[in-house]
Motif scaffolding. Structure first.
Motif, PDB file in Angstrom:
ATOM      1  N   UNK A 118       0.824  -1.220   0.000  1.00  9.26           N
ATOM      2  CA  UNK A 118       0.000   0.000   0.000  1.00  9.26           C
ATOM      3  C   UNK A 118       0.857   1.268   0.000  1.00  9.26           C
ATOM      4  N   UNK A 119       2.151   1.121   0.273  1.00 11.56           N
ATOM      5  CA  UNK A 119       3.014   2.305   0.363  1.00 11.56           C
ATOM      6  C   UNK A 119       3.266   2.887  -1.027  1.00 11.56           C
ATOM      7  N   UNK A 120       3.323   4.203  -1.083  1.00 11.16           N
ATOM      8  CA  UNK A 120       3.701   4.909  -2.311  1.00 11.16           C
ATOM      9  C   UNK A 120       5.200   5.130  -2.289  1.00 11.16           C
ATOM     10  N   UNK A 121       5.846   4.835  -3.406  1.00  9.59           N
ATOM     11  CA  UNK A 121       7.291   5.012  -3.498  1.00  9.59           C
ATOM     12  C   UNK A 121       7.572   6.222  -4.383  1.00  9.59           C
ATOM     13  N   UNK A 122       8.288   7.186  -3.825  1.00  7.33           N
ATOM     14  CA  UNK A 122       8.752   8.338  -4.597  1.00  7.33           C
ATOM     15  C   UNK A 122      10.249   8.146  -4.766  1.00  7.33           C
ATOM     16  N   UNK A 123      10.794   8.419  -5.951  1.00  8.43           N
ATOM     17  CA  UNK A 123      12.248   8.251  -6.062  1.00  8.43           C
ATOM     18  C   UNK A 123      12.899   9.214  -7.037  1.00  8.43           C
ATOM     19  N   UNK A 124      14.091   9.662  -6.663  1.00  4.46           N
ATOM     20  CA  UNK A 124      14.916  10.512  -7.521  1.00  4.46           C
ATOM     21  C   UNK A 124      16.373  10.335  -7.129  1.00  4.46           C
ATOM     22  N   UNK A 125      17.257  10.747  -8.050  1.00  2.00           N
ATOM     23  CA  UNK A 125      18.686  10.521  -7.869  1.00  2.00           C
ATOM     24  C   UNK A 125      19.223   9.947  -9.168  1.00  2.00           C
ATOM     25  N   UNK A 126      20.385   9.335  -9.127  1.00  7.68           N
ATOM     26  CA  UNK A 126      20.911   8.677 -10.328  1.00  7.68           C
ATOM     27  C   UNK A 126      21.052   7.184 -10.026  1.00  7.68           C
ATOM     28  N   UNK A 162       6.845  -3.330  -7.574  1.00  9.38           N
ATOM     29  CA  UNK A 162       5.586  -2.677  -7.237  1.00  9.38           C
ATOM     30  C   UNK A 162       4.446  -3.659  -7.479  1.00  9.38           C
ATOM     31  N   UNK A 163       3.512  -3.686  -6.549  1.00 12.96           N
ATOM     32  CA  UNK A 163       2.391  -4.616  -6.677  1.00 12.96           C
ATOM     33  C   UNK A 163       1.122  -3.922  -7.151  1.00 12.96           C
ATOM     34  N   UNK A 164       1.049  -2.612  -6.934  1.00 16.23           N
ATOM     35  CA  UNK A 164      -0.200  -1.893  -7.229  1.00 16.23           C
ATOM     36  C   UNK A 164       0.040  -0.735  -8.198  1.00 16.23           C
ATOM     37  N   UNK A 165      -0.971  -0.420  -9.024  1.00 20.22           N
ATOM     38  CA  UNK A 165      -0.808   0.655 -10.010  1.00 20.22           C
ATOM     39  C   UNK A 165      -0.627   2.029  -9.375  1.00 20.22           C
ATOM     40  N   UNK A 166       0.127   2.890 -10.104  1.00 19.34           N
ATOM     41  CA  UNK A 166       0.325   4.301  -9.720  1.00 19.34           C
ATOM     42  C   UNK A 166       0.939   4.463  -8.336  1.00 19.34           C
ATOM     43  N   UNK A 167       1.665   3.450  -7.852  1.00 16.52           N
ATOM     44  CA  UNK A 167       2.305   3.581  -6.540  1.00 16.52           C
ATOM     45  C   UNK A 167       3.770   3.967  -6.656  1.00 16.52           C
ATOM     46  N   UNK A 168       4.298   4.039  -7.893  1.00 26.51           N
ATOM     47  CA  UNK A 168       5.674   4.523  -8.052  1.00 26.51           C
ATOM     48  C   UNK A 168       5.647   5.878  -8.756  1.00 26.51           C
ATOM     49  N   UNK A 169       6.230   6.874  -8.114  1.00 29.31           N
ATOM     50  CA  UNK A 169       6.218   8.249  -8.615  1.00 29.31           C
ATOM     51  C   UNK A 169       7.668   8.709  -8.683  1.00 29.31           C
TER      52      UNK A 169
END
Ligand code: ADP
Ligand code: TZD
Ligand code: MG
Length: 569
Positions: free
Chosen positions: A392-400, A412-419
């Motif tokens: 259920x957690x949303x993952x936000x990520x940036x960097x190289x 990721x198991x669920x749609x739109x949970x990686x931003x």
């Protein structure tokens, strides 16, 4: 007429803007207060719109943009004139590039003074400055046009390929008054702003005919597909046809990453060998090597599902365009399977499986290692174990390196949970995306940040603490952009170009604002700190000490960096 009678009969621009937004289902505003929008924000808050006050407009803008992506409804960012507006423009341009619906509303100075360049307070011709970076830009010059201005902004943001819209509010229209009854009647609640756009039958037939004779078919899922919420139909289409799929970064989870048909761990192989490729809401831009060799087979054929007819043939010939909204297009393709059955040949599937098994073995060895100081694989492996238990957690990520290794390791198991950084690879989305995900989804958020990337929006951890949001920031601190051991070749002792402070204790920043800070050096400690932080549903930041020598220059983008390519020779 008594004063109360006058008040009862009149309304003003402040009220009409707020009422127009509310009438159109706007429930949050992200912004930074100041002249001339402070009272507008106060009134919005008083009338029941949640206002989130940021430390910098770029972060507020990114929050509005990702709210738009998650909700399929424009997010609102509100800023002051000239400099506040320009700070918001990065987010507006990024939203337009990525297809996120948002509206940037800025107060502006007196037109008569601005246009003669007489030096008004925060003078700038904002509407014209916004135009090249926005999908549309409007200015409301008369109080009676507020309803129409807001309606046009909402339609422009949502229709076709979604994007960023700029709405200019000259300060003078806010206190301007008009008859209350006429004012109420001037507001517009938009009806059917995203009508279905049905692809032509002939386009669907052409696409299925091509796909039916494919020997090595492949489906690529992009963030347009995630946005369109096609998870149910695309799953049925893929499982019926057995076609392997690859998700673009923000499409991870539209189909679960652990699905047996995912070809993610055989990515290079399937791109190079596929003979018929179905692009579902993904563009053939740099992220897909423009659809050209050497990444792709020269004689591969393409089917492209997109809402924007101009996208077709943009980088190479598309044999079968399917122009329409993705939900309608996938539905038609699915229905068409009864007349034109499609099945991916077993030898293609087998060859992908063999490749996946080999790569999985290599990865398992990498993940088993427990080096101290930590490398990216060990640290992000720990993060991925926690995420597995928190779908259920949303993952936000940036960097190289943080971004690239994390994208591969965190299923990721669920749609739109990686931003993440999206089409531009922009740094600075981190805290804004995390805040809006927490606000709009009422779910825990884990922001996986490079130490450089975090710096672009790091001050917003005060915002996270002020609103007590369930956000855990994990900083992969390798002391630099890409790595922390850059050498200053002048020998003057000043830090190298990509160097940051490896000894920085970002966790103490979080503590300064009342959140929980952790400093960890092992994958075990990272895993337990992250489990505790996510379960707490309170602001937390984990500073992860990463070996300063292990990152690669430019992460996975070495070929775009001539210097790094040279150095590698
Ligand atoms: P990715 O970066 O994941 O590959 P892109 O942003 O490059 O994704 O591509 C997304 C594509 O999806 C864009 O070309 C956009 O026009 C398209 N798109 C967005 N929303 C819809 C929709 N509802 N229906 C059809 N196409 C859409
Ligand atoms: N500025 C902006 C707005 N966007 C960018 N993408 C960059 C600068 C250049 N850049 C990258 O492309 S990645 C990156 C920068 C500054 C940061 C990489 O360092 P990091 O990640 O610490 O965030 P790793 O894990 O050390 O690689
Ligand atoms: Mg770094």
């Amino acid at each position: 007429m008594s004063e109360t009678q006058t008040d009862a009969a009149l309304t003003d621009g402040f009220n009409l803007v707020v009422d127009a937004l509310k009438l159109n289902g706007i429930t949050e505003i992200y912004g930074v207060a100041g002249i001339p929008v402070t009272d507008l924000m106060r009134l919005a808050q008083e009338k029941g719109i949640h206002y989130f006050g940021f430390r910098h407009e770029t972060s507020a803008g990114h929050a509005a943009a990702i709210s738009g992506y998650l909700r399929q409804w424009p997010g609102i960012c509100m800023t002051v004139s000239a400099p506040g507006f320009l700070n918001g423009m990065v987010a507006l341009a990024n939203a337009t590039t990525n297809g996120f619906p948002m509206i940037l509303i800025s107060g502006s100075s007196d037109r008569a003074i601005v246009d003669l360049q007489q030096g008004d307070y925060e003078e700038l011709d904002q509407m014209n400055a916004a135009k090249p970076f926005a999908k549309a830009a409007y200015r409301i010059e008369r109080v009676e046009d507020i309803g129409i201005g807001v309606a046009r902004a909402i339609r422009a943001a949502l229709s076709g390929r979604p994007g960023g819209v700029y709405l200019d509010l000259p300060a003078a229209i806010l206190p301007a008054v008009m008859d209350a009854g006429k004012g109420a009647a001037s507001l517009i609640q938009v009806v059917d702003p995203v009508p279905a756009s049905i692809p032509a039958d002939s386009a669907v037939t052409r696409a299925l005919a091509l796909l039916a004779q494919a020997k090595r078919p492949l489906v690529i899922l992009g963030k347009g597909a995630s946005y369109a919420r096609i998870e149910t139909d695309i799953r049925q289409f893929l499982e019926t046809t057995a076609i392997p799929f690859l998700p673009m970064s923000m499409a991870k989870g539209l189909m679960p990453d652990t699905h047996p048909q995912s070809a993610a761990t055989a990515r290079s192989k399937v791109l190079a060998e596929a003979d018929v490729v179905v692009l579902v809401g993904a563009r053939l831009n740099w992220l897909l090597g423009h659809g050209k060799p050497p990444q792709w087979a020269a004689d591969g054929q393409f089917i492209q599902l997109d809402i924007d007819p101009v996208e077709i043939d943009s980088n190479r010939k598309i044999e079968a365009p399917v122009v329409g909204d993705i939900a309608s297009s996938v539905r038609r393709l699915l229905q068409g399977l009864s007349a034109t059955p499609v099945k991916a040949p077993q030898d293609w599937i087998d060859s992908i499986e063999a490749h996946k098994a080999e790569n999985a073995k290599k990865m398992a060895a990498r993940l088993a290692a427990r080096p101290v100081p930590l490398n990216f694989f060990a640290a992000l492996g720990a993060v991925s174990r926690v995420v597995q238990d928190h779908p259920e957690a949303y993952i936000v990520s940036e960097g190289a390196n943080t971004l690239d290794v994390g994208r591969n390791l965190i299923d990721m198991a669920l749609p739109r949970h990686r931003l993440d950084v999206g089409t531009w690879g922009v740094m600075g989305i981190g805290m804004g995306f995390a805040i809006a995900a927490a606000v709009t989804q009422q779910a825990p958020v884990i922001a996986v940040e490079g130490d450089s990337a975090f710096g672009f929006s790091g001050m917003e951890i005060e915002t996270i603490c002020r609103y007590n949001l369930p956000v855990t920031v994990v900083i992969m601190n390798n002391g630099g952009i890409y790595r922390g051991d850059d050498v200053n070749r002048s020998g003057d002792g000043e830090p190298g170009v990509t160097t940051l402070s490896a000894a920085a204790r970002y966790d103490r920043m979080m503590e300064a604002f009342g959140g929980k800070g952790y400093a960890v050096t092992t994958s075990e400690d990272l895993e337990s700190a992250l489990r505790e932080a996510v379960a707490s549903r309170k602001p937390a930041l984990i500073n992860v000490a990463i070996d300063i020598h292990v990152g690669t220059e430019s992460g996975h983008l070495k070929k775009l960096n001539p210097g790094a390519a040279q150095a590698a020779k």
